[in-house]
Motif scaffolding. Structure first.
Motif, PDB file in Angstrom:
ATOM      1  N   PHE A 188       0.980  -1.270  -0.064  1.00  0.00           N
ATOM      2  CA  PHE A 188       0.066  -0.174   0.043  1.00  0.00           C
ATOM      3  C   PHE A 188       0.816   1.315   0.020  1.00  0.00           C
ATOM      4  O   PHE A 188       0.639   2.343  -0.805  1.00  0.00           O
ATOM      5  N   VAL A 189       1.952   1.283   0.798  1.00  0.00           N
ATOM      6  CA  VAL A 189       2.788   2.306   1.039  1.00  0.00           C
ATOM      7  C   VAL A 189       3.399   2.885  -0.208  1.00  0.00           C
ATOM      8  O   VAL A 189       3.498   3.758  -0.712  1.00  0.00           O
ATOM      9  N   ILE A 190       4.165   1.616  -0.970  1.00  0.00           N
ATOM     10  CA  ILE A 190       5.028   1.907  -2.031  1.00  0.00           C
ATOM     11  C   ILE A 190       3.902   2.460  -3.186  1.00  0.00           C
ATOM     12  O   ILE A 190       4.682   3.275  -3.749  1.00  0.00           O
ATOM     13  N   VAL A 191       2.905   1.958  -3.431  1.00  0.00           N
ATOM     14  CA  VAL A 191       2.062   2.533  -4.489  1.00  0.00           C
ATOM     15  C   VAL A 191       1.677   3.735  -4.018  1.00  0.00           C
ATOM     16  O   VAL A 191       1.620   4.672  -4.888  1.00  0.00           O
ATOM     17  N   PHE A 192       1.272   3.986  -3.008  1.00  0.00           N
ATOM     18  CA  PHE A 192       0.744   5.403  -2.479  1.00  0.00           C
ATOM     19  C   PHE A 192       1.901   6.507  -2.712  1.00  0.00           C
ATOM     20  O   PHE A 192       1.711   7.708  -3.242  1.00  0.00           O
ATOM     21  N   THR A 193       3.130   6.341  -2.194  1.00  0.00           N
ATOM     22  CA  THR A 193       4.274   7.350  -2.381  1.00  0.00           C
ATOM     23  C   THR A 193       4.725   7.410  -4.008  1.00  0.00           C
ATOM     24  O   THR A 193       5.148   8.287  -4.468  1.00  0.00           O
ATOM     25  N   ALA A 194       4.597   6.251  -4.689  1.00  0.00           N
ATOM     26  CA  ALA A 194       5.042   6.101  -6.083  1.00  0.00           C
ATOM     27  C   ALA A 194       4.031   6.785  -7.169  1.00  0.00           C
ATOM     28  O   ALA A 194       4.521   7.637  -7.890  1.00  0.00           O
ATOM     29  N   THR A 195       2.741   6.642  -6.846  1.00  0.00           N
ATOM     30  CA  THR A 195       1.713   7.306  -7.562  1.00  0.00           C
ATOM     31  C   THR A 195       0.653   8.166  -7.114  1.00  0.00           C
ATOM     32  O   THR A 195      -0.291   8.556  -7.790  1.00  0.00           O
ATOM     33  N   GLY A 196       0.681   8.104  -5.729  1.00  0.00           N
ATOM     34  CA  GLY A 196      -0.567   8.786  -4.968  1.00  0.00           C
ATOM     35  C   GLY A 196      -1.822   8.351  -5.000  1.00  0.00           C
ATOM     36  O   GLY A 196      -2.687   9.074  -4.632  1.00  0.00           O
ATOM     37  N   VAL A 197      -1.579   7.022  -5.210  1.00  0.00           N
ATOM     38  CA  VAL A 197      -3.040   6.198  -5.367  1.00  0.00           C
ATOM     39  C   VAL A 197      -3.231   5.404  -4.042  1.00  0.00           C
ATOM     40  O   VAL A 197      -2.315   4.768  -3.463  1.00  0.00           O
ATOM     41  N   LEU A 198      -4.641   5.397  -3.484  1.00  0.00           N
ATOM     42  CA  LEU A 198      -4.900   4.348  -2.510  1.00  0.00           C
ATOM     43  C   LEU A 198      -5.492   3.323  -3.122  1.00  0.00           C
ATOM     44  O   LEU A 198      -6.573   3.137  -3.614  1.00  0.00           O
ATOM     45  N   ASN A 199      -4.612   2.399  -3.128  1.00  0.00           N
ATOM     46  CA  ASN A 199      -4.685   1.022  -4.047  1.00  0.00           C
ATOM     47  C   ASN A 199      -5.781  -0.064  -3.451  1.00  0.00           C
ATOM     48  O   ASN A 199      -5.173  -0.892  -2.824  1.00  0.00           O
ATOM     49  N   PHE A 200      -7.160   0.300  -3.215  1.00  0.00           N
ATOM     50  CA  PHE A 200      -8.057  -0.553  -2.789  1.00  0.00           C
ATOM     51  C   PHE A 200      -8.160  -1.886  -3.546  1.00  0.00           C
ATOM     52  O   PHE A 200      -9.104  -2.728  -3.378  1.00  0.00           O
ATOM     53  N   ALA A 201      -7.408  -1.900  -4.764  1.00  0.00           N
ATOM     54  CA  ALA A 201      -7.419  -3.152  -5.611  1.00  0.00           C
ATOM     55  C   ALA A 201      -6.457  -4.240  -5.013  1.00  0.00           C
ATOM     56  O   ALA A 201      -6.258  -5.332  -5.652  1.00  0.00           O
ATOM     57  N   HIS A 202      -5.751  -3.877  -4.116  1.00  0.00           N
ATOM     58  CA  HIS A 202      -4.516  -4.718  -3.461  1.00  0.00           C
ATOM     59  C   HIS A 202      -5.164  -6.154  -2.980  1.00  0.00           C
ATOM     60  O   HIS A 202      -4.281  -6.882  -3.502  1.00  0.00           O
ATOM     61  N   GLY A 203      -6.099  -6.368  -2.410  1.00  0.00           N
ATOM     62  CA  GLY A 203      -6.813  -7.456  -2.008  1.00  0.00           C
ATOM     63  C   GLY A 203      -6.813  -8.340  -3.180  1.00  0.00           C
ATOM     64  O   GLY A 203      -6.528  -9.542  -3.043  1.00  0.00           O
ATOM     65  N   SER A 204      -7.441  -7.620  -4.239  1.00  0.00           N
ATOM     66  CA  SER A 204      -7.940  -8.688  -5.597  1.00  0.00           C
ATOM     67  C   SER A 204      -6.382  -9.054  -6.294  1.00  0.00           C
ATOM     68  O   SER A 204      -6.173 -10.164  -6.706  1.00  0.00           O
ATOM     69  N   VAL A 205      -5.426  -8.072  -6.293  1.00  0.00           N
ATOM     70  CA  VAL A 205      -4.108  -8.514  -6.742  1.00  0.00           C
ATOM     71  C   VAL A 205      -3.566  -9.689  -6.007  1.00  0.00           C
ATOM     72  O   VAL A 205      -2.868 -10.772  -6.555  1.00  0.00           O
ATOM     73  N   LEU A 206      -3.508  -9.635  -4.590  1.00  0.00           N
ATOM     74  CA  LEU A 206      -2.987 -10.607  -3.723  1.00  0.00           C
ATOM     75  C   LEU A 206      -3.930 -12.090  -4.059  1.00  0.00           C
ATOM     76  O   LEU A 206      -3.223 -13.138  -4.065  1.00  0.00           O
ATOM     77  N   LEU A 207      -5.010 -12.016  -4.139  1.00  0.00           N
ATOM     78  CA  LEU A 207      -6.051 -13.209  -4.480  1.00  0.00           C
ATOM     79  C   LEU A 207      -5.538 -13.797  -5.955  1.00  0.00           C
ATOM     80  O   LEU A 207      -5.294 -14.998  -6.037  1.00  0.00           O
ATOM     81  N   ALA A 208      -5.429 -12.880  -6.822  1.00  0.00           N
ATOM     82  CA  ALA A 208      -4.953 -13.491  -8.306  1.00  0.00           C
ATOM     83  C   ALA A 208      -3.641 -14.159  -8.201  1.00  0.00           C
ATOM     84  O   ALA A 208      -3.576 -15.175  -8.839  1.00  0.00           O
ATOM     85  N   GLY A 209      -2.538 -13.619  -7.546  1.00  0.00           N
ATOM     86  CA  GLY A 209      -1.394 -14.060  -7.190  1.00  0.00           C
ATOM     87  C   GLY A 209      -1.664 -15.513  -6.690  1.00  0.00           C
ATOM     88  O   GLY A 209      -0.907 -16.728  -7.191  1.00  0.00           O
ATOM     89  N   ALA A 210      -2.162 -15.757  -5.437  1.00  0.00           N
ATOM     90  CA  ALA A 210      -2.490 -16.841  -4.735  1.00  0.00           C
ATOM     91  C   ALA A 210      -2.964 -17.730  -5.962  1.00  0.00           C
ATOM     92  O   ALA A 210      -2.584 -19.060  -5.745  1.00  0.00           O
ATOM     93  N   TYR A 211      -4.044 -17.391  -6.411  1.00  0.00           N
ATOM     94  CA  TYR A 211      -5.079 -18.393  -7.452  1.00  0.00           C
ATOM     95  C   TYR A 211      -4.036 -18.749  -8.424  1.00  0.00           C
ATOM     96  O   TYR A 211      -4.012 -20.011  -8.615  1.00  0.00           O
ATOM     97  N   LEU A 212      -3.157 -18.068  -9.076  1.00  0.00           N
ATOM     98  CA  LEU A 212      -2.288 -18.762 -10.102  1.00  0.00           C
ATOM     99  C   LEU A 212      -1.492 -19.987  -9.588  1.00  0.00           C
ATOM    100  O   LEU A 212      -1.090 -20.763 -10.231  1.00  0.00           O
ATOM    101  N   VAL A 213      -1.046 -19.506  -8.284  1.00  0.00           N
ATOM    102  CA  VAL A 213      -0.178 -20.753  -7.412  1.00  0.00           C
ATOM    103  C   VAL A 213      -1.003 -21.830  -7.430  1.00  0.00           C
ATOM    104  O   VAL A 213      -0.243 -22.772  -7.655  1.00  0.00           O
ATOM    105  N   ALA A 214      -2.210 -21.690  -6.872  1.00  0.00           N
ATOM    106  CA  ALA A 214      -2.876 -22.813  -6.826  1.00  0.00           C
ATOM    107  C   ALA A 214      -3.220 -23.676  -7.937  1.00  0.00           C
ATOM    108  O   ALA A 214      -3.412 -25.141  -7.896  1.00  0.00           O
ATOM    109  N   VAL A 215      -3.733 -22.863  -8.965  1.00  0.00           N
ATOM    110  CA  VAL A 215      -4.039 -23.840 -10.077  1.00  0.00           C
ATOM    111  C   VAL A 215      -3.079 -24.313 -11.059  1.00  0.00           C
ATOM    112  O   VAL A 215      -3.131 -25.374 -11.731  1.00  0.00           O
TER     113      VAL A 215
END
Length: 296
Positions: free
Chosen positions: A25-52
């Motif tokens: 969250f901090v890195i995205v906020f400081t790099a681009t000024g965005v409150l990245n509320f999609a972070h949870g879905s990115v987390l799930l996408a990564g875990a999903y790729l590993v599982a399948v």
């Protein structure tokens, strides 16, 4: 006493995993000024790729693909949706991220369905014991990996040209651009790094306490939001400390829930937000955040 030490150890290890997510969250906020509320879905996408992928290519190769995939997803979100909005209107970008989160979570939920996809982690349900403290191997490894990654992040930001460029862009984007730093490149690097950290955290969260990957894994990122806010929107150190505070507080509340029955069942789920509110009443900018941090 051993029970207390075990709960503290659980809280510290869980807090370090939350710290990985909060640092994203901090890195995205400081790099681009965005409150990245999609972070949870990115987390799930990564875990999903590993599982399948792990039944076909093995866990470690699948983990590498999942981490790279989450990093690439972050870069794509930034390049396609955020780049032209973040600086002009952070509020619009934050709302946009909520929409992205809903779309990604809906699609991933459709793919997963009502299943729980096994992560296939080689450590399984094993436990490690030391000095009377018993921890799931997943939690112990998560703590070790988190510490190593935090050390690597320190080296990146303090000792490499890329890290210094990212820090300069975060401190003063206009001046950094005049000095030849490409803000689009530093922004992409920030989103990629945040995605990779989220995927690593997702791997450990989906292997313990969850039995595998389910849509609810994405909710873990919401538990990291209090850690992010608590430490300060723009402080990596604050995100780590905030994660540890939230992790320990949650573990103690869950571990001693019977003694705290007067507060009602499920009290541990609201503890992170209660701690966040109490700290912000005293320090509105968080424990380590700068007062100029943007709030939406």
């Amino acid at each position: 006493m051993s029970y207390l030490l075990t709960q503290l150890a659980n809280g510290l290890s869980y807090g370090l995993v939350l710290g990985l997510i909060a640092v994203g969250f901090v890195i995205v906020f400081t790099a681009t000024g965005v409150l990245n509320f999609a972070h949870g879905s990115v987390l799930l996408a990564g875990a999903y790729l590993v599982a399948v992928l792990q039944p076909t290519v093995g866990f470690w190769a699948a983990a590498a693909v999942g981490i790279a995939g989450a990093a690439l997803l972050g870069v794509l979100i930034n390049a396609v949706l955020v780049r032209n909005l973040a600086e002009a209107n952070p509020g619009t970008a934050a709302i946009l991220m909520l929409g992205v989160d809903i779309l990604l979570l809906t699609e991933l939920t459709r793919r997963i369905g009502n299943r729980v996809i096994p992560m296939g982690a080689p450590w399984g349900a094993d436990r490690v014991e030391f000095a009377g403290v018993s921890l799931p191997t997943s939690r112990a490894l998560a703590a070790l990996v988190a510490v190593v990654l935090f050390a690597a992040l320190w080296f990146l930001f303090a000792r490499t040209r890329t890290g210094v460029a990212m820090r300069a862009a975060a401190a003063d984007g206009d001046t950094a651009s005049l000095m030849g730093i490409r803000l689009s490149r530093t922004g992409a690097a920030g989103w990629a790094l945040a995605g990779a950290l989220a995927a690593i955290a997702g791997i450990f969260l989906a292997s313990f306490p969850a039995p595998g990957v389910a849509p609810t894994v994405a909710l873990s990122a919401f538990a990291a939001i209090p850690a992010w806010v608590l430490g300060g929107f723009d402080s990596v150190v604050g995100a780590i400390v905030g994660g540890l505070v939230v992790g320990v507080a949650t573990a103690l509340a869950v571990g001693y829930e019977a003694e705290l029955h007067v507060l009602g069942s499920g009290f541990g789920e609201v503890v992170p937000y209660l701690v966040m509110i109490l700290v912000l009443l005293v320090r509105p900018s968080g424990l380590f955040g700068s007062k100029e941090a943007v709030r939406v």
